[in-house]
Design an enzyme around this catalytic site. Structure first.
Site, PDB file in Angstrom:
ATOM      1  CG  HIS B  63       0.650   1.152   3.829  1.00  0.00           C
ATOM      2  ND1 HIS B  63       0.573   0.454   2.650  1.00  0.00           N
ATOM      3  CD2 HIS B  63       1.887   0.903   4.328  1.00  0.00           C
ATOM      4  CE1 HIS B  63       1.708  -0.204   2.452  1.00  0.00           C
ATOM      5  NE2 HIS B  63       2.527   0.069   3.444  1.00  0.00           N
ATOM      6  CG  HIS B  65       5.147   2.114   5.546  1.00  0.00           C
ATOM      7  ND1 HIS B  65       4.865   0.853   6.009  1.00  0.00           N
ATOM      8  CD2 HIS B  65       5.367   2.881   6.662  1.00  0.00           C
ATOM      9  CE1 HIS B  65       4.916   0.849   7.337  1.00  0.00           C
ATOM     10  NE2 HIS B  65       5.202   2.071   7.755  1.00  0.00           N
ATOM     11  CG  ASP B  67       7.430   0.401   0.387  1.00  0.00           C
ATOM     12  OD1 ASP B  67       6.931   1.016   1.350  1.00  0.00           O
ATOM     13  OD2 ASP B  67       7.382  -0.833   0.276  1.00  0.00           O
ATOM     14  CG  HIS B  68       3.068   0.856  -0.388  1.00  0.00           C
ATOM     15  ND1 HIS B  68       2.319  -0.152  -0.940  1.00  0.00           N
ATOM     16  CD2 HIS B  68       4.070   0.239   0.290  1.00  0.00           C
ATOM     17  CE1 HIS B  68       2.827  -1.320  -0.591  1.00  0.00           C
ATOM     18  NE2 HIS B  68       3.898  -1.110   0.162  1.00  0.00           N
ATOM     19  CG  HIS B 144       1.543  -2.824   7.422  1.00  0.00           C
ATOM     20  ND1 HIS B 144       2.394  -3.900   7.431  1.00  0.00           N
ATOM     21  CD2 HIS B 144       2.237  -1.806   6.844  1.00  0.00           C
ATOM     22  CE1 HIS B 144       3.549  -3.538   6.879  1.00  0.00           C
ATOM     23  NE2 HIS B 144       3.482  -2.272   6.525  1.00  0.00           N
ATOM     24  CG  ASP B 214       2.919  -3.301   2.830  1.00  0.00           C
ATOM     25  OD1 ASP B 214       2.685  -3.617   1.642  1.00  0.00           O
ATOM     26  OD2 ASP B 214       3.987  -2.760   3.183  1.00  0.00           O
ATOM     27  CG  HIS B 273       4.839  -5.689  -1.061  1.00  0.00           C
ATOM     28  ND1 HIS B 273       5.375  -6.113   0.133  1.00  0.00           N
ATOM     29  CD2 HIS B 273       4.911  -4.346  -1.023  1.00  0.00           C
ATOM     30  CE1 HIS B 273       5.723  -5.073   0.873  1.00  0.00           C
ATOM     31  NE2 HIS B 273       5.453  -3.976   0.182  1.00  0.00           N
TER      32      HIS B 273
END
Lengths: 322, 322
Positions: B63, B65, B67-68, B144, B214, B273
């Site tokens: 996805h 975001h 942090d990914h 998510h 997530d 995570h």
């Protein structure tokens, strides 16, 4: 005084011992600090160096190449997740503002603080940006494959000191009288009115360092350097390797920078942004020898996490971290 | 067999011991590997884990975001500087393609290899993407704050084995005859023609792991998990903390994932995570106890650089790195 922490000293790609470009410059009198460049992984280095994203007052990006800016959005996101609310100034080429805005939109990033963008292209080399009471920043254009800039980081401190010589001559005893004058209170002494203003001397210290981005023509900084006590400049290659690589990448050799610093009469020089091929002992030695050959001043080759202090009279020293 | 190296196991922000999300999954039979997620600093972890960007065959992004995915462009740039020329498949939400394209344009990034984008939104849960002869990938939608996906990573190997039992019964001696048959050559034995095809048995091993992004509803993976030997899933919080934080962030607790794995009869589970608050010993212990309470299978909590092997018969073991 200014306190420097190198967070990344590798050119182009990170290596196992050096990250890509980033440099933290702290006002030694408080926690305020400025970040110059933010290659990927800069926020990790900031954590390791125990710097706080809460006290970061400005970010300068020298140019748009990834090894100088790809860590920017992650750093901004983490500052947000750490509940930063203070606005943050970003002085950078206008593409950086666009990149942050597009990235935020595409990656569902919502910062809980505002960004104050200053387009370095427009304001280059003219305007001085007052960031805090004591710190200011000025940009200078350089020569690289994309528009690239150096930043003057200027710390100016006003120190107030009691004219103790005059007080002793007048016979004013140490203690409450001196204390009141120091606190800017007028006093009575032997029936005479003494005005605090007459006994307080104001000293202004000004410290000026220039931090360059990628650049193959250090001489572009000649005018700016006349007023600076320290130049931090890339030295991607030795001259021999630069000759082999050719002028295409538009980087400086150690020789080019050293010759410029010597001609300029610069007191202090720190070299950084080394090609991976110059990062082992032999490579660092080759760079150091080349600098020594052409420059008689005080110089260092930066490693990640190296810290330096430029003191109130413009002397540079390396912090002994044991 | 599949070989897993966790490159980042922290939720949201990097910490001093854990980076943000990234997981390398290697075909144990050669060097081909797939990267699932690429938080900032993934290329640094790849260097440290001694993986090569040259043998990376696909990147899946769960996805958008940061942090990914914020490590994606630096990783692509470095692969380019390391002279990669082989095309690279990226399976990701369409915003990722847009982000890479805009970033390349704004930051003067020119990759010397082509990117083969597969929009996971369009192809979700239907198509199986054959990445190499042995590795294939399938996406599954999750729940998510933004569209998020899990990826089935499937390794399928065909093993050819000589039917030695039959040869012994016929009295065919070991040596050249067996070797020829193994090489698919028909032979003559005692005046009789023996066809290689009659003595070669084909075994197909299939190993299937699911790596989630997530997600607050593991049950969405119920169907996909029926065929899988391993689920790797986020477990950002314990249930107690999730109850306190509320459902807004749309993450899973250890309890939710453990209950799902138990109901599903899953043999192997790896949790990752973790919120920074669960990264110390006490926090990890709390997560582990919660999993143990609700799940009787084989499970691990992943740390950065942990390596696991899912073998040909679907057994999971942790690699002892000393």
């Amino acid at each position: 005084m200014l306190h420097f922490t190198f967070l990344g000293t590798s050119s182009g790609v990170p290596t196992l011992t050096r990250n890509v470009s980033a440099l933290a410059i702290r006002n030694s009198k408080n926690k305020d600090w400025i970040l110059v460049d933010a290659g990927e992984g800069t926020q990790h280095r900031i954590q390791q160096a125990k710097l706080s994203l809460q006290s970061l007052v400005a970010i300068c990006i020298t140019h748009v190449h990834g090894d100088h800016c790809y860590g920017l959005v992650g750093l901004l996101a983490s500052a947000g997740m750490n509940a930063r609310t203070a606005p943050l100034t970003i002085i950078a080429p206008k593409e950086i503002q666009k990149w942050i805005e597009v990235t935020a939109q595409l990656t569902d990033l919502h910062l809980p603080y505002s960004l104050n963008f200053i387009d370095v292209d427009v304001n280059e080399a003219t305007q001085i940006h007052q960031i805090t009471d004591e710190l200011s920043i000025q940009a200078h254009p350089l020569s690289h494959r994309v528009p690239s800039f150096a930043f003057s980081i200027i710390a100016q401190y006003t120190q107030k000191k009691l004219d103790t010589q005059a007080l002793i001559q007048l016979g004013v005893p140490k203690g409450k009288a001196w204390g009141d004058l120091q606190q800017n209170l007028d006093i009575q002494f032997n029936g005479q009115a003494l005005k605090a203003a007459d006994f307080i001397q104001t000293h202004t210290h000004r410290v000026h360092a220039i931090v360059g981005g990628d650049n193959d023509r250090p001489e572009l900084l000649a005018q700016a350097c006349q007023d600076a006590q320290l130049l931090i400049h890339e030295s991607t290659y030795t001259q021999a390797i630069l000759d082999k690589v050719g002028s295409g990448p538009m980087h400086s050799s150690a020789k080019i920078v050293a010759e410029f610093a010597q001609q300029q009469g610069l007191s202090n020089l720190i070299l950084t942004h080394f090609s991976p091929r110059h990062q082992d002992n032999a490579g660092q030695q080759a760079i150091a020898e080349e600098v020594r050959k052409f420059y008689q001043g005080n110089f260092y080759l930066a490693h990640d996490f190296d810290q330096f202090i430029l003191d109130a009279i413009g002397q540079l020293s390396k912090v002994n971290l044991k």
